[in-house]
Design a protein around this motif. Sequence first.
Motif, PDB file in Angstrom:
ATOM      1  N   ALA A   1      -3.447  -3.133  -9.404  1.00  0.00           N
ATOM      2  CA  ALA A   1      -4.149  -4.314  -8.542  1.00  0.00           C
ATOM      3  C   ALA A   1      -4.134  -3.742  -7.004  1.00  0.00           C
ATOM      4  N   PRO A   2      -4.938  -4.511  -6.180  1.00  0.00           N
ATOM      5  CA  PRO A   2      -4.746  -4.176  -5.070  1.00  0.00           C
ATOM      6  C   PRO A   2      -3.586  -4.491  -4.351  1.00  0.00           C
ATOM      7  N   ALA A   3      -3.149  -4.019  -3.239  1.00  0.00           N
ATOM      8  CA  ALA A   3      -1.646  -4.366  -2.625  1.00  0.00           C
ATOM      9  C   ALA A   3      -1.535  -5.824  -2.341  1.00  0.00           C
ATOM     10  N   THR A   4      -0.368  -5.909  -2.258  1.00  0.00           N
ATOM     11  CA  THR A   4       0.181  -7.326  -2.284  1.00  0.00           C
ATOM     12  C   THR A   4      -0.538  -8.511  -1.929  1.00  0.00           C
ATOM     13  N   GLY A   5      -0.849  -8.459  -0.781  1.00  0.00           N
ATOM     14  CA  GLY A   5      -1.555  -9.582  -0.153  1.00  0.00           C
ATOM     15  C   GLY A   5      -2.910  -9.916  -0.927  1.00  0.00           C
ATOM     16  N   HIS A   6      -3.799  -8.936  -1.298  1.00  0.00           N
ATOM     17  CA  HIS A   6      -5.055  -9.084  -1.949  1.00  0.00           C
ATOM     18  C   HIS A   6      -4.789  -9.223  -3.522  1.00  0.00           C
ATOM     19  N   GLY A   7      -3.443  -8.594  -3.964  1.00  0.00           N
ATOM     20  CA  GLY A   7      -3.403  -8.803  -5.182  1.00  0.00           C
ATOM     21  C   GLY A   7      -2.759 -10.186  -5.500  1.00  0.00           C
TER      22      GLY A   7
ATOM     23  N   VAL B   1       3.928  -9.227 -14.500  1.00  0.00           N
ATOM     24  CA  VAL B   1       3.904  -8.952 -13.144  1.00  0.00           C
ATOM     25  C   VAL B   1       4.828  -7.827 -12.755  1.00  0.00           C
ATOM     26  N   ILE B   2       4.356  -6.723 -12.366  1.00  0.00           N
ATOM     27  CA  ILE B   2       5.517  -5.692 -11.877  1.00  0.00           C
ATOM     28  C   ILE B   2       5.212  -5.168 -10.393  1.00  0.00           C
ATOM     29  N   ALA B   3       6.064  -5.437  -9.582  1.00  0.00           N
ATOM     30  CA  ALA B   3       5.864  -5.186  -8.234  1.00  0.00           C
ATOM     31  C   ALA B   3       6.381  -3.876  -7.995  1.00  0.00           C
ATOM     32  N   ALA B   4       5.654  -2.715  -7.180  1.00  0.00           N
ATOM     33  CA  ALA B   4       5.890  -1.537  -6.910  1.00  0.00           C
ATOM     34  C   ALA B   4       6.713  -1.712  -5.545  1.00  0.00           C
ATOM     35  N   ALA B   5       7.829  -1.016  -5.153  1.00  0.00           N
ATOM     36  CA  ALA B   5       8.212  -0.890  -3.924  1.00  0.00           C
ATOM     37  C   ALA B   5       8.709   0.444  -3.449  1.00  0.00           C
ATOM     38  N   LEU B   6       8.998   0.305  -1.956  1.00  0.00           N
ATOM     39  CA  LEU B   6       9.824   1.621  -1.637  1.00  0.00           C
ATOM     40  C   LEU B   6      11.267   1.379  -1.270  1.00  0.00           C
ATOM     41  N   PRO B   7      12.124   2.172  -1.085  1.00  0.00           N
ATOM     42  CA  PRO B   7      13.487   1.642  -0.608  1.00  0.00           C
ATOM     43  C   PRO B   7      13.828   1.860   0.814  1.00  0.00           C
ATOM     44  N   GLU B   8      12.707   1.163   1.482  1.00  0.00           N
ATOM     45  CA  GLU B   8      12.877   1.104   2.986  1.00  0.00           C
ATOM     46  C   GLU B   8      12.726  -0.397   3.279  1.00  0.00           C
TER      47      GLU B   8
ATOM     48  N   GLY C   1       0.716  -1.114  -0.090  1.00  0.00           N
ATOM     49  CA  GLY C   1      -0.105  -0.201   0.019  1.00  0.00           C
ATOM     50  C   GLY C   1       0.859   1.184  -0.086  1.00  0.00           C
ATOM     51  N   GLY C   2       0.555   2.248  -0.811  1.00  0.00           N
ATOM     52  CA  GLY C   2       1.347   3.515  -0.989  1.00  0.00           C
ATOM     53  C   GLY C   2       2.803   3.215  -1.678  1.00  0.00           C
ATOM     54  N   ALA C   3       3.164   2.233  -2.168  1.00  0.00           N
ATOM     55  CA  ALA C   3       4.353   2.093  -2.851  1.00  0.00           C
ATOM     56  C   ALA C   3       4.320   3.004  -4.027  1.00  0.00           C
ATOM     57  N   GLY C   4       3.430   2.910  -4.780  1.00  0.00           N
ATOM     58  CA  GLY C   4       3.213   3.888  -5.828  1.00  0.00           C
ATOM     59  C   GLY C   4       2.764   2.901  -7.234  1.00  0.00           C
TER      60      GLY C   4
END
Length: 306
Positions: A143-149, A187-194, A16-19
């Motif tokens: 798509a919905p956030a990871t788990g729901h995706g 499939v593309i995964a959006a992530a944040l650098p954290e 969620g919120g990763a972009g």
Amino acid sequence: MASLFDKRLIVVTGKGGAGKTTVAAALGLAAARRGKRVVLCEVAEQGRLAALFGASATHAETELAPSLFTVSVDPEQAKQEWLRYQLKSRTLAGVLGGSRLFQYLTAAAPGLSELVTIGKVWDLAQLERRTGGSVFDLAIVDAPATGHGLAMLRAPSTFAAVARVGPIGRQAEEIDRFLRDAKHTGVIAAALPEEMPVNETVEFERALRRELNISVDAIVVNAVHPARFGPDDIQRLRNVSSANPVTQAALSAALSEDTRARAERAQVRRLRRAAKAPVATLPRIFEPELGRDELERLSAELERRL
Ligand SMILES: Nc1ncnc2c1ncn2[C@@H]1O[C@H](COP(=O)(O)OP(=O)(O)OP(=O)(O)O)[C@@H](O)[C@H]1O
Ligand SMILES: [Mg+2]
């Protein structure tokens, strides 16, 4: 990128919120620039994609830019549409759709909502649309956030296993095959650098492979802070001592931004080591809100880095 855009469906997911929405829109612009007729599809959201382009979205296909369209999939409405298709009767679908029996059946069949949602997305990616809409070269789903995706991607295989015979089972199987076929679906995964988002992205990639034998095509680490200073600059900044409080504040801001940029780079390196998929980064944009211009910029960056 070329082979990514030659697929029929790209699923963009991530924490969620990763972009996810931003990356989906940027990909859509890049694909449209390459001459593809693209539909950006959001799930259970209220026109976030359309708003990025200053438009408002409906369940119908809305044009955002030349060759770029959007559809907002409402799971409830998708369920009605699916029922109508299954039952071939608008009236019966309406009656059943609203009935407690149907509510009961939906509750008793976990994942039906995800199934019809991914079914709608799948339909958008077909050369022959079941629902009679226009044909696109490429569908990109925010798509919905990871788990729901993951649940959404898993739904067809779960259904195919449960309803092995009959039209529902057959359709679920067809969707499942399409999703697992790397020629058709990416499939593309959006992530944040954290730290946590990086861990979750690696975990998502593993789960997707383990459960569905689907690989992630690329990971996009979004909103990475720029490294403004080289090591020499930093040494020099550290050596400055000033009695002026404003200068002091500026110095410590510069140093802490540098610390942050370094920590982010370390996370990107960690992700590159742990993930199988290639990792691309997108810069953080310093604007209060992202609009069309910023999306164009991100989309050009993506095109260069993917
Ligand atoms: N590269 C960037 N630079 C600056 N701001 C960004 C960047 N990417 C996204 N944002 C902003 O960060 C916020 C979250 O981005 P976005 O909506 O794309 O994430 P999301 O994963 O779709 O979120 P959600 O899980 O809520 O759907 C938005 O306000 C967006 O404008
Ligand atoms: Mg979003």
